[in-house]
Design a protein around this motif. Structure first.
Motif, PDB file in Angstrom:
ATOM      1  N   ALA A  27     -18.568 -34.323  20.477  1.00  0.00           N
ATOM      2  CA  ALA A  27     -19.675 -34.929  21.291  1.00  0.00           C
ATOM      3  C   ALA A  27     -19.455 -34.868  22.624  1.00  0.00           C
ATOM      4  O   ALA A  27     -18.343 -35.121  23.197  1.00  0.00           O
ATOM      5  CB  ALA A  27     -19.897 -36.317  20.602  1.00  0.00           C
ATOM      6  N   PHE A  28     -20.496 -34.336  23.575  1.00  0.00           N
ATOM      7  CA  PHE A  28     -20.284 -34.130  24.880  1.00  0.00           C
ATOM      8  C   PHE A  28     -21.638 -34.644  25.494  1.00  0.00           C
ATOM      9  O   PHE A  28     -22.765 -34.410  24.848  1.00  0.00           O
ATOM     10  CB  PHE A  28     -19.785 -32.904  25.420  1.00  0.00           C
ATOM     11  N   ARG A  29     -21.564 -34.857  26.853  1.00  0.00           N
ATOM     12  CA  ARG A  29     -23.080 -35.368  27.437  1.00  0.00           C
ATOM     13  C   ARG A  29     -23.603 -34.124  27.910  1.00  0.00           C
ATOM     14  O   ARG A  29     -23.401 -32.985  28.271  1.00  0.00           O
ATOM     15  CB  ARG A  29     -22.617 -36.228  28.895  1.00  0.00           C
ATOM     16  N   ASP A  30     -25.292 -34.075  27.719  1.00  0.00           N
ATOM     17  CA  ASP A  30     -25.994 -33.213  28.008  1.00  0.00           C
ATOM     18  C   ASP A  30     -25.991 -33.196  29.503  1.00  0.00           C
ATOM     19  O   ASP A  30     -26.012 -34.054  30.262  1.00  0.00           O
ATOM     20  CB  ASP A  30     -27.426 -33.597  27.383  1.00  0.00           C
ATOM     21  N   ILE A  31     -25.929 -31.825  30.064  1.00  0.00           N
ATOM     22  CA  ILE A  31     -26.115 -31.412  31.280  1.00  0.00           C
ATOM     23  C   ILE A  31     -27.622 -32.006  32.038  1.00  0.00           C
ATOM     24  O   ILE A  31     -27.239 -32.241  33.260  1.00  0.00           O
ATOM     25  CB  ILE A  31     -25.676 -29.959  31.697  1.00  0.00           C
ATOM     26  N   ASN A  32     -28.522 -32.243  31.282  1.00  0.00           N
ATOM     27  CA  ASN A  32     -29.532 -32.630  31.885  1.00  0.00           C
ATOM     28  C   ASN A  32     -30.160 -33.717  30.935  1.00  0.00           C
ATOM     29  O   ASN A  32     -31.242 -33.578  30.348  1.00  0.00           O
ATOM     30  CB  ASN A  32     -30.745 -31.297  31.839  1.00  0.00           C
ATOM     31  N   THR A  37     -28.484 -42.762  27.715  1.00  0.00           N
ATOM     32  CA  THR A  37     -27.569 -41.881  26.814  1.00  0.00           C
ATOM     33  C   THR A  37     -28.192 -40.753  26.242  1.00  0.00           C
ATOM     34  O   THR A  37     -29.168 -40.758  25.574  1.00  0.00           O
ATOM     35  CB  THR A  37     -27.083 -42.875  25.846  1.00  0.00           C
ATOM     36  N   HIS A  38     -27.766 -39.417  26.571  1.00  0.00           N
ATOM     37  CA  HIS A  38     -27.987 -38.500  26.044  1.00  0.00           C
ATOM     38  C   HIS A  38     -26.715 -37.456  25.648  1.00  0.00           C
ATOM     39  O   HIS A  38     -26.287 -36.958  26.637  1.00  0.00           O
ATOM     40  CB  HIS A  38     -29.054 -37.569  27.051  1.00  0.00           C
ATOM     41  N   VAL A  39     -26.475 -37.686  24.637  1.00  0.00           N
ATOM     42  CA  VAL A  39     -25.207 -36.914  24.152  1.00  0.00           C
ATOM     43  C   VAL A  39     -25.473 -35.869  23.055  1.00  0.00           C
ATOM     44  O   VAL A  39     -26.341 -36.055  22.227  1.00  0.00           O
ATOM     45  CB  VAL A  39     -24.220 -37.736  23.516  1.00  0.00           C
ATOM     46  N   PHE A  86     -32.637 -32.805  15.949  1.00  0.00           N
ATOM     47  CA  PHE A  86     -32.302 -31.538  15.728  1.00  0.00           C
ATOM     48  C   PHE A  86     -33.296 -30.439  16.202  1.00  0.00           C
ATOM     49  O   PHE A  86     -34.053 -30.247  15.325  1.00  0.00           O
ATOM     50  CB  PHE A  86     -31.638 -31.050  14.437  1.00  0.00           C
ATOM     51  N   ASN A  87     -33.519 -29.942  17.391  1.00  0.00           N
ATOM     52  CA  ASN A  87     -34.393 -29.022  17.526  1.00  0.00           C
ATOM     53  C   ASN A  87     -34.101 -27.730  16.780  1.00  0.00           C
ATOM     54  O   ASN A  87     -32.818 -27.466  17.123  1.00  0.00           O
ATOM     55  CB  ASN A  87     -34.550 -28.681  19.000  1.00  0.00           C
ATOM     56  N   THR A  88     -34.955 -27.258  16.039  1.00  0.00           N
ATOM     57  CA  THR A  88     -34.658 -26.068  15.431  1.00  0.00           C
ATOM     58  C   THR A  88     -35.767 -25.011  15.198  1.00  0.00           C
ATOM     59  O   THR A  88     -37.074 -25.169  14.984  1.00  0.00           O
ATOM     60  CB  THR A  88     -34.583 -26.627  13.742  1.00  0.00           C
ATOM     61  N   ALA A  92     -39.879 -25.890  18.020  1.00  0.00           N
ATOM     62  CA  ALA A  92     -39.094 -27.143  18.317  1.00  0.00           C
ATOM     63  C   ALA A  92     -38.473 -27.091  19.808  1.00  0.00           C
ATOM     64  O   ALA A  92     -38.101 -28.066  20.358  1.00  0.00           O
ATOM     65  CB  ALA A  92     -38.104 -27.497  17.389  1.00  0.00           C
ATOM     66  N   GLY A  93     -38.448 -25.877  20.390  1.00  0.00           N
ATOM     67  CA  GLY A  93     -38.061 -25.842  21.748  1.00  0.00           C
ATOM     68  C   GLY A  93     -36.323 -25.541  21.643  1.00  0.00           C
ATOM     69  O   GLY A  93     -35.834 -25.843  22.766  1.00  0.00           O
ATOM     70  N   GLN A  94     -35.795 -25.106  20.557  1.00  0.00           N
ATOM     71  CA  GLN A  94     -34.463 -24.799  20.492  1.00  0.00           C
ATOM     72  C   GLN A  94     -33.946 -23.642  21.587  1.00  0.00           C
ATOM     73  O   GLN A  94     -34.532 -22.662  21.545  1.00  0.00           O
ATOM     74  CB  GLN A  94     -33.975 -24.419  19.048  1.00  0.00           C
ATOM     75  N   THR A  95     -33.070 -24.012  22.516  1.00  0.00           N
ATOM     76  CA  THR A  95     -32.714 -22.994  23.544  1.00  0.00           C
ATOM     77  C   THR A  95     -31.302 -22.592  23.349  1.00  0.00           C
ATOM     78  O   THR A  95     -30.961 -21.647  24.191  1.00  0.00           O
ATOM     79  CB  THR A  95     -33.035 -23.782  24.907  1.00  0.00           C
ATOM     80  N   VAL A  96     -30.500 -23.322  22.632  1.00  0.00           N
ATOM     81  CA  VAL A  96     -28.789 -23.213  22.424  1.00  0.00           C
ATOM     82  C   VAL A  96     -28.863 -22.843  20.949  1.00  0.00           C
ATOM     83  O   VAL A  96     -29.047 -23.684  20.191  1.00  0.00           O
ATOM     84  CB  VAL A  96     -28.118 -23.860  23.203  1.00  0.00           C
ATOM     85  N   ALA A  97     -28.657 -21.548  20.450  1.00  0.00           N
ATOM     86  CA  ALA A  97     -28.381 -21.238  19.277  1.00  0.00           C
ATOM     87  C   ALA A  97     -27.026 -21.447  18.727  1.00  0.00           C
ATOM     88  O   ALA A  97     -26.292 -20.624  18.083  1.00  0.00           O
ATOM     89  CB  ALA A  97     -28.823 -19.654  18.968  1.00  0.00           C
TER      90      ALA A  97
HETATM   91  P1  5GP Z   1     -32.239 -27.477  22.697  1.00  0.00           P
HETATM   92  O1  5GP Z   1     -33.162 -27.325  23.810  1.00  0.00           O
HETATM   93  O2  5GP Z   1     -31.599 -26.275  22.462  1.00  0.00           O
HETATM   94  O3  5GP Z   1     -32.499 -28.473  21.599  1.00  0.00           O
HETATM   95  O4  5GP Z   1     -31.241 -28.206  23.629  1.00  0.00           O
HETATM   96  C1  5GP Z   1     -30.050 -27.748  24.408  1.00  0.00           C
HETATM   97  C2  5GP Z   1     -29.488 -28.674  25.127  1.00  0.00           C
HETATM   98  O5  5GP Z   1     -28.385 -28.416  25.826  1.00  0.00           O
HETATM   99  C3  5GP Z   1     -30.376 -29.041  26.589  1.00  0.00           C
HETATM  100  O6  5GP Z   1     -30.804 -30.615  26.327  1.00  0.00           O
HETATM  101  C4  5GP Z   1     -29.824 -28.966  27.755  1.00  0.00           C
HETATM  102  O7  5GP Z   1     -29.865 -29.768  28.629  1.00  0.00           O
HETATM  103  C5  5GP Z   1     -28.375 -28.566  26.821  1.00  0.00           C
HETATM  104  N1  5GP Z   1     -27.437 -27.813  27.901  1.00  0.00           N
HETATM  105  C6  5GP Z   1     -27.698 -26.762  28.214  1.00  0.00           C
HETATM  106  N2  5GP Z   1     -26.446 -25.973  28.880  1.00  0.00           N
HETATM  107  C7  5GP Z   1     -25.868 -26.790  28.904  1.00  0.00           C
HETATM  108  C8  5GP Z   1     -24.297 -26.965  29.342  1.00  0.00           C
HETATM  109  O8  5GP Z   1     -23.854 -25.901  29.994  1.00  0.00           O
HETATM  110  N3  5GP Z   1     -23.781 -27.983  29.109  1.00  0.00           N
HETATM  111  C9  5GP Z   1     -24.175 -29.176  28.577  1.00  0.00           C
HETATM  112  N4  5GP Z   1     -23.393 -30.311  28.606  1.00  0.00           N
HETATM  113  N5  5GP Z   1     -25.534 -29.240  28.116  1.00  0.00           N
HETATM  114  C10 5GP Z   1     -26.296 -27.974  28.078  1.00  0.00           C
END
Ligand code: 5GP
Ligand code: ZN
Length: 114
Positions: A27-32, A37-39, A86-88, A92-97
């Motif tokens: 588990a790690f903190r979301d960068i944005n 709390t957004h982990v 879980f954005n899927t 759902a706007g999943q950006t990280v696969a």
């Molecule tokens: P998704 O949109 O795929 O559901 O969520 C991807 C999440 O990953 C977003 O909330 C975005 O802020 C986060 N994220 C993207 N790049 C990084 C990164 O390099 N480090 C961290 N900690 N979070 C990231």
């Protein structure tokens, strides 16, 4: 996967603020962050999304959910309430696969989400 951002975080090659680690999940903190709390909770192994993680049927999905709850307790938001998402897929706007659960809390959240 060598070109996967969250595999990089799981391997320690990409820096992140770790919150909790278990045998098969981190588990790690979301960068944005979108809430106080957004982990993000991920399996260390690569699964593209929730569909792949569920289909594996290897207990990892349960471990990810358990870690999300453990982080909520540690962050002091278990009693006030929290959301796990879980954005899927694209709608759902999943950006990280790489499958990940968003743990959000620390403020009142609207339902339904946009
Ligand atoms: P998704 O949109 O795929 O559901 O969520 C991807 C999440 O990953 C977003 O909330 C975005 O802020 C986060 N994220 C993207 N790049 C990084 C990164 O390099 N480090 C961290 N900690 N979070 C990231
Ligand atoms: Zn990955």
């Amino acid at each position: 996967m060598s070109d996967c951002l969250f595999c990089g975080i799981a391997e320690g090659a990409v820096p992140a603020t770790l919150v909790l680690e278990t045998t098969h999940a981190i588990a790690f903190r979301d960068i944005n962050p979108q809430a106080p709390t957004h982990v993000l909770v991920i399996p260390k192994a690569h699964y593209a999304d929730l569909a792949d993680l569920a289909a594996a049927g290897d207990g990892l999905l349960a471990e990810v959910a358990e870690v999300a709850h453990q982080v909520a307790v540690a962050e002091g938001i278990a009693d006030s309430g929290y959301r796990v998402v879980f954005n899927t897929g694209s709608h759902a706007g999943q950006t990280v696969a790489h499958a990940h659960a968003h743990l959000l809390g620390g403020r009142r959240m609207a339902w339904p989400p946009g």
